[in-house]
Design an enzyme around this catalytic site. Structure first.
Site, PDB file in Angstrom:
ATOM      1  N   LYS A  43       0.870  -1.336  -0.028  1.00 39.34           N
ATOM      2  CA  LYS A  43      -0.028  -0.025  -0.002  1.00 39.34           C
ATOM      3  C   LYS A  43       0.879   1.381  -0.132  1.00 39.34           C
ATOM      4  CE  LYS A  43      -3.421  -1.881   3.066  1.00 39.34           C
ATOM      5  NZ  LYS A  43      -4.258  -1.849   4.460  1.00 39.34           N
ATOM      6  N   GLY A  44       1.990   1.240   0.550  1.00 39.23           N
ATOM      7  CA  GLY A  44       2.929   2.553   0.815  1.00 39.23           C
ATOM      8  C   GLY A  44       2.938   3.273  -0.487  1.00 39.23           C
ATOM      9  N   GLU A  99       8.220   2.328  -6.250  1.00 36.27           N
ATOM     10  CA  GLU A  99       8.217   1.930  -4.678  1.00 36.27           C
ATOM     11  C   GLU A  99       8.127   3.091  -3.551  1.00 36.27           C
ATOM     12  OE1 GLU A  99       7.487   0.158  -2.460  1.00 36.27           O
ATOM     13  OE2 GLU A  99       8.680  -1.966  -2.488  1.00 36.27           O
ATOM     14  N   ASP A 100       7.854   2.993  -2.612  1.00 38.61           N
ATOM     15  CA  ASP A 100       8.033   4.004  -1.479  1.00 38.61           C
ATOM     16  C   ASP A 100       9.442   4.020  -1.089  1.00 38.61           C
ATOM     17  OD1 ASP A 100       7.716   1.568  -0.226  1.00 38.61           O
ATOM     18  OD2 ASP A 100       6.011   2.138   1.235  1.00 38.61           O
ATOM     19  N   ASP A 103      14.532  -0.839   1.548  1.00 32.44           N
ATOM     20  CA  ASP A 103      15.162  -1.135   2.846  1.00 32.44           C
ATOM     21  C   ASP A 103      16.279  -2.078   2.772  1.00 32.44           C
ATOM     22  OD1 ASP A 103      15.783  -0.914   5.686  1.00 32.44           O
ATOM     23  OD2 ASP A 103      13.610  -1.898   6.117  1.00 32.44           O
ATOM     24  N   LYS A 131      16.996   3.416   1.785  1.00 35.14           N
ATOM     25  CA  LYS A 131      17.931   3.183   3.147  1.00 35.14           C
ATOM     26  C   LYS A 131      18.644   2.368   2.994  1.00 35.14           C
ATOM     27  CE  LYS A 131      14.542   2.814   6.573  1.00 35.14           C
ATOM     28  NZ  LYS A 131      13.805   1.932   7.542  1.00 35.14           N
ATOM     29  N   PHE A 152      12.972   4.271  11.192  1.00 35.85           N
ATOM     30  CA  PHE A 152      11.909   3.994  10.849  1.00 35.85           C
ATOM     31  C   PHE A 152      10.892   5.145  10.512  1.00 35.85           C
ATOM     32  CE2 PHE A 152       7.665   1.869  10.469  1.00 35.85           C
ATOM     33  CZ  PHE A 152       7.994   0.591   9.747  1.00 35.85           C
ATOM     34  N   ASP A 159       3.559   3.694   6.765  1.00 39.27           N
ATOM     35  CA  ASP A 159       2.843   3.042   7.771  1.00 39.27           C
ATOM     36  C   ASP A 159       3.828   2.358   8.810  1.00 39.27           C
ATOM     37  OD1 ASP A 159       2.888   0.553   6.357  1.00 39.27           O
ATOM     38  OD2 ASP A 159       1.702  -0.052   7.971  1.00 39.27           O
TER      39      ASP A 159
HETATM   40  P1  IMP Z   1      12.491  -4.398   2.155  1.00 41.43           P
HETATM   41  O1  IMP Z   1      11.995  -5.756   1.763  1.00 41.43           O
HETATM   42  O2  IMP Z   1      13.184  -4.534   3.810  1.00 41.43           O
HETATM   43  O3  IMP Z   1      13.296  -3.483   1.208  1.00 41.43           O
HETATM   44  O4  IMP Z   1      11.208  -3.699   2.659  1.00 41.43           O
HETATM   45  C1  IMP Z   1      10.624  -2.998   1.663  1.00 41.43           C
HETATM   46  C2  IMP Z   1       9.053  -2.473   2.146  1.00 41.43           C
HETATM   47  O5  IMP Z   1       8.967  -2.609   3.674  1.00 41.43           O
HETATM   48  C3  IMP Z   1       8.907  -1.142   1.698  1.00 41.43           C
HETATM   49  O6  IMP Z   1       8.269  -1.151   0.477  1.00 41.43           O
HETATM   50  C4  IMP Z   1       7.865  -0.683   2.625  1.00 41.43           C
HETATM   51  O7  IMP Z   1       6.645  -0.873   2.567  1.00 41.43           O
HETATM   52  C5  IMP Z   1       8.389  -1.352   4.153  1.00 41.43           C
HETATM   53  N1  IMP Z   1       9.276  -0.445   4.759  1.00 41.43           N
HETATM   54  C6  IMP Z   1      10.566  -0.579   4.990  1.00 41.43           C
HETATM   55  N2  IMP Z   1      11.114   0.437   5.486  1.00 41.43           N
HETATM   56  C7  IMP Z   1      10.032   1.025   6.023  1.00 41.43           C
HETATM   57  C8  IMP Z   1       9.927   2.148   7.006  1.00 41.43           C
HETATM   58  O8  IMP Z   1      10.989   2.793   7.496  1.00 41.43           O
HETATM   59  N3  IMP Z   1       8.860   2.659   7.171  1.00 41.43           N
HETATM   60  C9  IMP Z   1       7.654   2.108   6.833  1.00 41.43           C
HETATM   61  N4  IMP Z   1       7.687   1.024   5.780  1.00 41.43           N
HETATM   62  C10 IMP Z   1       9.120   0.526   5.568  1.00 41.43           C
HETATM   63 MG    MG Z   2       6.253  -0.772   0.186  1.00 42.68          MG
END
Ligand code: IMP
Ligand code: MG
Length: 175
Positions: A43-44, A99-100, A103, A131, A152, A159
């Site tokens: 949803k982000g 993508e938002d 991470d 990040k 975070f 969210d």
């Molecule tokens: P990843 O797989 O760790 O790269 O996570 C990616 C997804 O986790 C992103 O698309 C976000 O929806 C969520 N996410 C990662 N970091 C944050 C944060 O700091 N705040 C909120 N959502 C996050």
């Molecule tokens: Mg996301």
């Protein structure tokens, strides 16, 4: 003592607006003749996608995909599933994923691999925030808004446990 989480603005709505415009200019240059499919990762990314496409004044199509990986906590489990898939074929199309935040990179790596198997003509990534300090899987971001610290973040679609998505600025959620 109150248990209310503390929020600090990291990226203001003004900064976000300017960056969305800059990203739209880059994307327009590369895609204005291509009728691309933009895939919003729910949803982000909904707010970012909505603002971005209002700046893209050329023909394009929209798709939405929903993945699960985070559950309700703050950590990526690394185990990603497609919860809601695409409605249109992307074979032979120019595809741009929106993508938002990137991470660990585990979610987007899974998604790009999943999409690549569907044989798009091209596949690129636009991320509002990155990040990089927490990366576990290498990710190439073609269009990047901001590099952010290892905090975070909530707001502007992001969210914490479904809370704070509505905030117009991107804020750091303090412990
Ligand atoms: P990843 O797989 O760790 O790269 O996570 C990616 C997804 O986790 C992103 O698309 C976000 O929806 C969520 N996410 C990662 N970091 C944050 C944060 O700091 N705040 C909120 N959502 C996050
Ligand atoms: Mg996301």
């Amino acid at each position: 003592m109150s248990n209310e989480p503390k929020l600090h603005i990291l990226l203001s709505r003004k900064q976000i607006e300017a960056t969305v415009k800059r990203l739209a200019d880059e994307i327009r240059k590369d895609y204005h003749t291509k009728q691309p499919i933009l895939i919003c990762v729910l949803k982000g990314s909904f707010m970012f996608m909505a603002d971005l496409i209002r700046q893209l004044d050329f023909p394009l199509e929209l798709e939405f995909i929903r993945l699960s990986s985070y559950g309700r906590g703050r950590e990526s489990s690394g185990e990603v599933k497609v919860v809601q898939g695409l409605h249109s074929p992307i074979k032979g199309r120019d595809v741009l994923v929106i993508e938002d935040i990137i991470d660990t990179g585990l979610t987007i790596s899974f998604l790009l691999e999943y999409l690549r198997k569907k044989k798009p003509a091209s596949l690129k990534l636009c991320a509002l925030t990155d990040k990089p300090s927490r990366r576990q899987a290498p990710v190439n971001i073609d269009y990047l808004g901001f590099t952010v610290p290892n905090k975070f973040l909530v707001g502007y679609g992001l969210d914490w446990d479904e809370k704070f998505r509505y905030l117009p600025d991107i804020c750091i959620l303090e412990e």
